[in-house]
Motif scaffolding. Sequence first.
Motif, PDB file in Angstrom:
ATOM      1  N   ASP A   1       0.830  -1.195   0.000  1.00  0.00           N
ATOM      2  CA  ASP A   1       0.000   0.000   0.000  1.00  0.00           C
ATOM      3  C   ASP A   1       0.871   1.254   0.000  1.00  0.00           C
ATOM      4  O   ASP A   1       2.081   1.196   0.246  1.00  0.00           O
ATOM      5  CB  ASP A   1      -0.932   0.000   1.215  1.00  0.00           C
ATOM      6  CG  ASP A   1      -0.160  -0.080   2.520  1.00  0.00           C
ATOM      7  OD1 ASP A   1       0.172   0.986   3.059  1.00  0.00           O
ATOM      8  OD2 ASP A   1       0.127  -1.210   2.977  1.00  0.00           O
ATOM      9  N   LEU A   2       0.237   2.373  -0.254  1.00  0.00           N
ATOM     10  CA  LEU A   2       0.937   3.654  -0.344  1.00  0.00           C
ATOM     11  C   LEU A   2       1.483   4.098   1.014  1.00  0.00           C
ATOM     12  O   LEU A   2       2.585   4.646   1.097  1.00  0.00           O
ATOM     13  CB  LEU A   2      -0.015   4.709  -0.909  1.00  0.00           C
ATOM     14  CG  LEU A   2       0.605   6.011  -1.384  1.00  0.00           C
ATOM     15  CD1 LEU A   2       1.611   5.776  -2.494  1.00  0.00           C
ATOM     16  CD2 LEU A   2      -0.483   6.961  -1.852  1.00  0.00           C
ATOM     17  N   ARG A   3       0.751   3.882   2.073  1.00  0.00           N
ATOM     18  CA  ARG A   3       1.190   4.293   3.408  1.00  0.00           C
ATOM     19  C   ARG A   3       2.524   3.641   3.772  1.00  0.00           C
ATOM     20  O   ARG A   3       3.435   4.293   4.287  1.00  0.00           O
ATOM     21  CB  ARG A   3       0.119   3.951   4.431  1.00  0.00           C
ATOM     22  CG  ARG A   3       0.479   4.214   5.879  1.00  0.00           C
ATOM     23  CD  ARG A   3       0.744   5.689   6.056  1.00  0.00           C
ATOM     24  NE  ARG A   3       1.105   6.006   7.415  1.00  0.00           N
ATOM     25  CZ  ARG A   3       0.590   7.007   8.085  1.00  0.00           C
ATOM     26  NH1 ARG A   3      -0.322   7.771   7.536  1.00  0.00           N
ATOM     27  NH2 ARG A   3       0.991   7.258   9.294  1.00  0.00           N
ATOM     28  N   SER A   4       2.646   2.347   3.525  1.00  0.00           N
ATOM     29  CA  SER A   4       3.889   1.642   3.838  1.00  0.00           C
ATOM     30  C   SER A   4       5.064   2.212   3.052  1.00  0.00           C
ATOM     31  O   SER A   4       6.144   2.430   3.609  1.00  0.00           O
ATOM     32  CB  SER A   4       3.751   0.149   3.521  1.00  0.00           C
ATOM     33  OG  SER A   4       2.751  -0.430   4.307  1.00  0.00           O
ATOM     34  N   ALA A   5       4.861   2.445   1.776  1.00  0.00           N
ATOM     35  CA  ALA A   5       5.933   3.006   0.942  1.00  0.00           C
ATOM     36  C   ALA A   5       6.295   4.409   1.421  1.00  0.00           C
ATOM     37  O   ALA A   5       7.480   4.758   1.525  1.00  0.00           O
ATOM     38  CB  ALA A   5       5.507   3.022  -0.520  1.00  0.00           C
ATOM     39  N   PHE A   6       5.297   5.222   1.723  1.00  0.00           N
ATOM     40  CA  PHE A   6       5.534   6.586   2.206  1.00  0.00           C
ATOM     41  C   PHE A   6       6.379   6.560   3.478  1.00  0.00           C
ATOM     42  O   PHE A   6       7.367   7.282   3.600  1.00  0.00           O
ATOM     43  CB  PHE A   6       4.202   7.294   2.454  1.00  0.00           C
ATOM     44  CG  PHE A   6       4.356   8.737   2.833  1.00  0.00           C
ATOM     45  CD1 PHE A   6       4.351   9.721   1.859  1.00  0.00           C
ATOM     46  CD2 PHE A   6       4.501   9.109   4.165  1.00  0.00           C
ATOM     47  CE1 PHE A   6       4.499  11.066   2.202  1.00  0.00           C
ATOM     48  CE2 PHE A   6       4.650  10.447   4.513  1.00  0.00           C
ATOM     49  CZ  PHE A   6       4.647  11.426   3.530  1.00  0.00           C
ATOM     50  N   ASP A   7       5.978   5.722   4.417  1.00  0.00           N
ATOM     51  CA  ASP A   7       6.705   5.635   5.682  1.00  0.00           C
ATOM     52  C   ASP A   7       8.149   5.173   5.472  1.00  0.00           C
ATOM     53  O   ASP A   7       9.066   5.679   6.115  1.00  0.00           O
ATOM     54  CB  ASP A   7       5.995   4.699   6.654  1.00  0.00           C
ATOM     55  CG  ASP A   7       4.699   5.274   7.188  1.00  0.00           C
ATOM     56  OD1 ASP A   7       4.461   6.497   7.037  1.00  0.00           O
ATOM     57  OD2 ASP A   7       3.902   4.497   7.754  1.00  0.00           O
ATOM     58  N   ALA A   8       8.360   4.213   4.582  1.00  0.00           N
ATOM     59  CA  ALA A   8       9.715   3.716   4.324  1.00  0.00           C
ATOM     60  C   ALA A   8      10.588   4.789   3.690  1.00  0.00           C
ATOM     61  O   ALA A   8      11.777   4.915   4.016  1.00  0.00           O
ATOM     62  CB  ALA A   8       9.659   2.483   3.422  1.00  0.00           C
ATOM     63  N   VAL A   9      10.017   5.580   2.788  1.00  0.00           N
ATOM     64  CA  VAL A   9      10.785   6.591   2.062  1.00  0.00           C
ATOM     65  C   VAL A   9      11.057   7.827   2.913  1.00  0.00           C
ATOM     66  O   VAL A   9      12.151   8.384   2.871  1.00  0.00           O
ATOM     67  CB  VAL A   9      10.049   6.971   0.756  1.00  0.00           C
ATOM     68  CG1 VAL A   9      10.669   8.199   0.112  1.00  0.00           C
ATOM     69  CG2 VAL A   9      10.058   5.792  -0.215  1.00  0.00           C
ATOM     70  N   TYR A  10      10.084   8.249   3.698  1.00  0.00           N
ATOM     71  CA  TYR A  10      10.195   9.531   4.399  1.00  0.00           C
ATOM     72  C   TYR A  10      10.540   9.429   5.889  1.00  0.00           C
ATOM     73  O   TYR A  10      10.347  10.392   6.634  1.00  0.00           O
ATOM     74  CB  TYR A  10       8.925  10.350   4.195  1.00  0.00           C
ATOM     75  CG  TYR A  10       8.839  10.879   2.783  1.00  0.00           C
ATOM     76  CD1 TYR A  10       9.713  11.864   2.331  1.00  0.00           C
ATOM     77  CD2 TYR A  10       7.910  10.368   1.887  1.00  0.00           C
ATOM     78  CE1 TYR A  10       9.657  12.336   1.033  1.00  0.00           C
ATOM     79  CE2 TYR A  10       7.847  10.837   0.586  1.00  0.00           C
ATOM     80  CZ  TYR A  10       8.722  11.815   0.175  1.00  0.00           C
ATOM     81  OH  TYR A  10       8.666  12.278  -1.122  1.00  0.00           O
ATOM     82  N   THR A  11      11.047   8.279   6.317  1.00  0.00           N
ATOM     83  CA  THR A  11      11.512   8.150   7.696  1.00  0.00           C
ATOM     84  C   THR A  11      12.869   7.457   7.713  1.00  0.00           C
ATOM     85  O   THR A  11      13.288   6.852   6.729  1.00  0.00           O
ATOM     86  CB  THR A  11      10.524   7.339   8.566  1.00  0.00           C
ATOM     87  OG1 THR A  11      10.409   6.009   8.023  1.00  0.00           O
ATOM     88  CG2 THR A  11       9.159   7.992   8.632  1.00  0.00           C
ATOM     89  N   GLY A  12      13.540   7.547   8.831  1.00  0.00           N
ATOM     90  CA  GLY A  12      14.755   6.782   9.079  1.00  0.00           C
ATOM     91  C   GLY A  12      15.894   7.035   8.112  1.00  0.00           C
ATOM     92  O   GLY A  12      16.137   8.168   7.677  1.00  0.00           O
ATOM     93  N   LEU A  13      16.607   5.966   7.784  1.00  0.00           N
ATOM     94  CA  LEU A  13      17.797   6.049   6.939  1.00  0.00           C
ATOM     95  C   LEU A  13      17.511   6.606   5.561  1.00  0.00           C
ATOM     96  O   LEU A  13      18.307   7.366   5.013  1.00  0.00           O
ATOM     97  CB  LEU A  13      18.444   4.663   6.793  1.00  0.00           C
ATOM     98  CG  LEU A  13      19.120   4.084   8.023  1.00  0.00           C
ATOM     99  CD1 LEU A  13      19.615   2.670   7.723  1.00  0.00           C
ATOM    100  CD2 LEU A  13      20.260   4.975   8.475  1.00  0.00           C
ATOM    101  N   HIS A  14      16.366   6.222   4.974  1.00  0.00           N
ATOM    102  CA  HIS A  14      16.073   6.735   3.637  1.00  0.00           C
ATOM    103  C   HIS A  14      15.816   8.234   3.680  1.00  0.00           C
ATOM    104  O   HIS A  14      16.231   8.968   2.783  1.00  0.00           O
ATOM    105  CB  HIS A  14      14.899   5.999   2.987  1.00  0.00           C
ATOM    106  CG  HIS A  14      14.800   6.265   1.528  1.00  0.00           C
ATOM    107  ND1 HIS A  14      14.092   7.337   1.026  1.00  0.00           N
ATOM    108  CD2 HIS A  14      15.367   5.643   0.455  1.00  0.00           C
ATOM    109  CE1 HIS A  14      14.210   7.346  -0.286  1.00  0.00           C
ATOM    110  NE2 HIS A  14      14.981   6.331  -0.660  1.00  0.00           N
ATOM    111  N   ARG A  15      15.150   8.709   4.705  1.00  0.00           N
ATOM    112  CA  ARG A  15      14.921  10.150   4.851  1.00  0.00           C
ATOM    113  C   ARG A  15      16.247  10.895   4.967  1.00  0.00           C
ATOM    114  O   ARG A  15      16.434  11.952   4.371  1.00  0.00           O
ATOM    115  CB  ARG A  15      14.039  10.426   6.072  1.00  0.00           C
ATOM    116  CG  ARG A  15      13.802  11.892   6.319  1.00  0.00           C
ATOM    117  CD  ARG A  15      13.052  12.476   5.159  1.00  0.00           C
ATOM    118  NE  ARG A  15      13.131  13.922   5.172  1.00  0.00           N
ATOM    119  CZ  ARG A  15      12.531  14.675   4.282  1.00  0.00           C
ATOM    120  NH1 ARG A  15      11.804  14.128   3.326  1.00  0.00           N
ATOM    121  NH2 ARG A  15      12.653  15.958   4.316  1.00  0.00           N
ATOM    122  N   GLU A  16      17.167  10.339   5.735  1.00  0.00           N
ATOM    123  CA  GLU A  16      18.497  10.944   5.870  1.00  0.00           C
ATOM    124  C   GLU A  16      19.192  11.008   4.507  1.00  0.00           C
ATOM    125  O   GLU A  16      19.829  12.012   4.172  1.00  0.00           O
ATOM    126  CB  GLU A  16      19.349  10.156   6.851  1.00  0.00           C
ATOM    127  CG  GLU A  16      18.883  10.256   8.286  1.00  0.00           C
ATOM    128  CD  GLU A  16      19.624   9.313   9.210  1.00  0.00           C
ATOM    129  OE1 GLU A  16      20.739   8.855   8.854  1.00  0.00           O
ATOM    130  OE2 GLU A  16      19.101   9.037  10.303  1.00  0.00           O
TER     131      GLU A  16
END
Length: 177
Positions: free
Chosen positions: A94-109
């Motif tokens: 789903d979109l929520r899971s992808a959003f959270d993975a991209v815009y938090t943590g290591l990927h956000r950095e």
Amino acid sequence: MPFLALYTFGVLKSPLSDPGPLTREFYERGEAVYRKIGRHPGYLARAEAAGGDRGRLFDADWGAWGEFAVPTWYDKGRTVETTALATTLSLWTDLRSAFDAVYTGLHREALNRRYDWFERTGHPSHVFWWVSDGVTPTWQDGVSRLEHLHDHGSAPHAFTFHHAFAPDGTPRTGSKD
């Protein structure tokens, strides 16, 4: 149940084979990001080449993900020594899971540092679309949808986080729905 396909594409400032510190740092961060995202809720799979050689994209065996392809506007090299791109093709629940993975943590950095590594091209860097259960998106699917997004904007066929669509084609009210 449909799944969400995500294709990302960026043109690097230097070839993948560049031994310089920025390229080395990009690889080190990228490997950590892949490990983290691979364990993220909602993540299903990503295209990985058999052998996984650094910089060997165009002639790699991608299995069910199809022959490697890039947007028509990519004008840098296609050999191990000259390839200057970073791209992913993945499946999500789903979109929520992808959003959270991209815009938090290591990927956000890593996103915060993207202009250290990537050129500003004026083209979108990612595109989403829905696929039926059991369908593996191909690199060509990703390229054609990214080009469609660039030429026509978000639509049920090709969309972004911020202008998303549900599997039935109705617009989403927010980027994380």
